[in-house]
Design an enzyme around this catalytic site. Structure first.
Site, mmCIF file in Angstrom:
data_model
loop_
_atom_site.group_PDB
_atom_site.id
_atom_site.type_symbol
_atom_site.label_atom_id
_atom_site.label_comp_id
_atom_site.label_asym_id
_atom_site.label_seq_id
_atom_site.Cartn_x
_atom_site.Cartn_y
_atom_site.Cartn_z
ATOM 1 N N ARG A 234 10.940 -38.774 -7.915
ATOM 2 C CA ARG A 234 12.406 -38.842 -8.013
ATOM 3 C C ARG A 234 12.904 -37.507 -8.542
ATOM 4 N NH1 ARG A 234 12.178 -42.390 -5.055
ATOM 5 N NH2 ARG A 234 12.946 -44.523 -5.204
ATOM 6 N N GLU A 263 20.452 -35.093 -4.772
ATOM 7 C CA GLU A 263 20.243 -35.307 -3.334
ATOM 8 C C GLU A 263 21.249 -36.267 -2.704
ATOM 9 O OE1 GLU A 263 16.177 -37.014 -3.545
ATOM 10 O OE2 GLU A 263 17.014 -38.828 -2.634
ATOM 11 N N HIS A 295 13.466 -36.171 1.321
ATOM 12 C CA HIS A 295 13.054 -37.536 0.951
ATOM 13 C C HIS A 295 12.429 -38.263 2.146
ATOM 14 C CE1 HIS A 295 13.924 -40.604 -2.426
ATOM 15 N NE2 HIS A 295 12.902 -41.035 -1.706
HETATM 16 P P1 NAD Z 1 3.623 -47.554 -9.635
HETATM 17 O O1 NAD Z 1 4.498 -48.450 -10.435
HETATM 18 O O2 NAD Z 1 2.418 -48.122 -8.962
HETATM 19 O O3 NAD Z 1 3.137 -46.318 -10.530
HETATM 20 C C1 NAD Z 1 3.974 -45.653 -11.439
HETATM 21 C C2 NAD Z 1 3.104 -45.238 -12.622
HETATM 22 O O4 NAD Z 1 3.936 -44.487 -13.529
HETATM 23 C C3 NAD Z 1 2.533 -46.438 -13.402
HETATM 24 O O5 NAD Z 1 1.139 -46.298 -13.578
HETATM 25 C C4 NAD Z 1 3.284 -46.385 -14.724
HETATM 26 O O6 NAD Z 1 2.487 -46.846 -15.825
HETATM 27 C C5 NAD Z 1 3.581 -44.896 -14.837
HETATM 28 N N1 NAD Z 1 4.636 -44.628 -15.811
HETATM 29 C C6 NAD Z 1 5.730 -45.390 -16.115
HETATM 30 N N2 NAD Z 1 6.419 -44.804 -17.108
HETATM 31 C C7 NAD Z 1 5.764 -43.673 -17.440
HETATM 32 C C8 NAD Z 1 5.997 -42.657 -18.393
HETATM 33 N N3 NAD Z 1 7.053 -42.716 -19.230
HETATM 34 N N4 NAD Z 1 5.134 -41.630 -18.449
HETATM 35 C C9 NAD Z 1 4.053 -41.579 -17.615
HETATM 36 N N5 NAD Z 1 3.784 -42.514 -16.691
HETATM 37 C C10 NAD Z 1 4.633 -43.552 -16.608
HETATM 38 O O7 NAD Z 1 4.600 -46.867 -8.566
HETATM 39 P P2 NAD Z 1 4.196 -46.138 -7.203
HETATM 40 O O8 NAD Z 1 4.274 -47.119 -6.082
HETATM 41 O O9 NAD Z 1 2.963 -45.345 -7.405
HETATM 42 O O10 NAD Z 1 5.464 -45.160 -7.032
HETATM 43 C C11 NAD Z 1 5.679 -44.102 -7.958
HETATM 44 C C12 NAD Z 1 7.059 -43.510 -7.715
HETATM 45 O O11 NAD Z 1 7.084 -42.854 -6.450
HETATM 46 C C13 NAD Z 1 8.201 -44.540 -7.593
HETATM 47 O O12 NAD Z 1 8.700 -44.900 -8.865
HETATM 48 C C14 NAD Z 1 9.226 -43.817 -6.774
HETATM 49 O O13 NAD Z 1 10.131 -43.162 -7.649
HETATM 50 C C15 NAD Z 1 8.418 -42.765 -6.019
HETATM 51 N N6 NAD Z 1 8.455 -42.968 -4.558
HETATM 52 C C16 NAD Z 1 8.929 -41.954 -3.774
HETATM 53 C C17 NAD Z 1 8.962 -42.107 -2.377
HETATM 54 C C18 NAD Z 1 9.432 -41.007 -1.445
HETATM 55 O O14 NAD Z 1 9.657 -41.275 -0.261
HETATM 56 N N7 NAD Z 1 9.569 -39.773 -1.883
HETATM 57 C C19 NAD Z 1 8.544 -43.308 -1.819
HETATM 58 C C20 NAD Z 1 8.038 -44.321 -2.658
HETATM 59 C C21 NAD Z 1 8.007 -44.133 -4.030
#
Ligand code: NAD
Length: 331
Positions: A234, A263, A295
């Protein structure tokens, strides 16, 4: 159930309609982003379906609730654009797509890393113009380098596994460490150490109040000089102005972002004939060692298919009064 689908692009319409064939929900596709101004377009729709740059704040939720909306479904994993507490106050349930091909995003992050390190996009532009000079295109081997993964959830873990396959050492930082990450060969370290020792840092944590600007001027100052930063998570995780300053001094050796703090007014539309007033992104794209994509990390056939199926399943479950598997709550 009648659902207003905001920010609906051609592919959203085609793929959501395909997923809806059996369920037969009434889908009202809207090109507009959801804002307070466009909320009236959803009048009479029990469900409102949104995407990452729609505004779903307390004001918009109050407007939707007054029009009879009972369910907000985001076609994304992240839900930072939705005021969950406000939705609960208005009796609106919120669902997301907790899981869809995490490979889509992890593989794209690897692609961005290769593109920025090995200057692939620059090289492609050169050869189209008949310039086959290699000057300025030198990168470094990833093999043997250290890659830092902030957020070792579904996407971060897959990204880490791919990097281990490249022969990198992988260090991770996560508020909730996972055994799977360590079992595959990752090593957890404090975030300060991760920044200091990594040649590449990739962000895979959600945007929350704790993680906003997790990469700010202080973090960049602590980072290994010349390291590469990848952000497919993000935009708000990175202080873009601080990153620009670090690029100017060479403290940051490269930056590849698929997401950007501001964005919402830019991405998912063709602005090639418009005057872009955002000087921050215009400065960023002028760097030879920066890649910006709009994105698109999630944008694979597999991921979109799963997103649309889950969204339709949420509509159906809600209509039948069943438990919502992908519900998001503030608790
Ligand atoms: P997920 O929930 O499986 O993993 C997120 C991880 O971040 C978890 O292990 C969690 O413990 C950790 N986390 C939470 N708070 C934290 C903190 N303060 N410090 C460090 N780590 C922390 O999620 P995911 O499916 O792996 O997705 C991750 C992120 O990717 C989503 O939140 C989303 O913002 C982003 N995303 C982007 C796109 C894109 O098209 N660019 C698509 C999907 C997801």
């Amino acid at each position: 159930m009648k659902a207003a689908v905001f920010s609906a692009r051609r592919y959203d319409k085609a793929m959501l309609a395909r997923a809806n064939v059996e369920a037969g929900h009434e889908l009202l596709f809207l090109d507009e982003r959801l804002t307070a101004a466009s909320a009236p377009l959803a009048a009479g729709c029990a469900a409102v379906c949104v995407f990452v740059n729609d505004t779903v704040d307390a004001e918009v939720l109050a407007l939707l609730a007054a029009q009879g909306t009972l369910l907000v479904a985001t076609r994304s994993t992240g839900y930072n654009q939705i005021d969950i507490a406000a939705a609960e106050r208005h009796g609106i349930a919120v669902v997301r797509v907790a899981e869809y091909s995490p490979y889509s995003v992890a593989e794209f992050a690897v692609g961005l890393l290769l593109a920025v390190n090995r200057k692939i996009a620059r090289a492609s532009v050169r050869t189209r113009e008949g310039n086959f000079d290699l000057d300025g295109l030198m990168g470094f081997d990833l093999h043997g380098k250290t890659v830092g993964v902030i957020g070792t959830g579904k996407i971060g873990t897959i990204f880490a596994r791919i990097m281990l396959g490249f022969g990198c050492a992988v260090v991770g930082y996560d508020r909730y460490p996972s055994a799977a990450f360590e079992e595959m060969g990752g090593r957890y370290v404090p975030v300060e150490e991760l920044l200091a020792c990594s040649d590449v840092v990739s962000l895979h944590c959600p945007l929350t109040e704790d993680t906003r600007h997790i990469v700010n001027a202080a973090a960049l100052a602590r980072a290994k000089r010349g390291s590469i930063l990848i952000n497919t998570s993000r935009g708000g995780l990175v202080d873009t102005v601080a990153a620009t300053e670090a690029l100017k001094t060479g403290q940051l050796g490269g930056l590849a972002i698929d997401v950007y703090e501001q964005e919402a007014s830019l991405f998912f539309q063709d602005l090639s004939s418009a005057i872009i007033r955002d000087d921050v992104i215009q400065r960023l794209v002028s760097f030879p060692n920066v890649i910006v994509t709009g994105h698109q990390a999630f944008f694979t056939e597999e991921a979109i298919g799963q997103i649309m199926q889950t969204t339709i399943a949420s509509f159906t479950a809600f209509e039948r009064g069943e438990a919502l598997a992908n519900r998001v709550t503030s608790g």
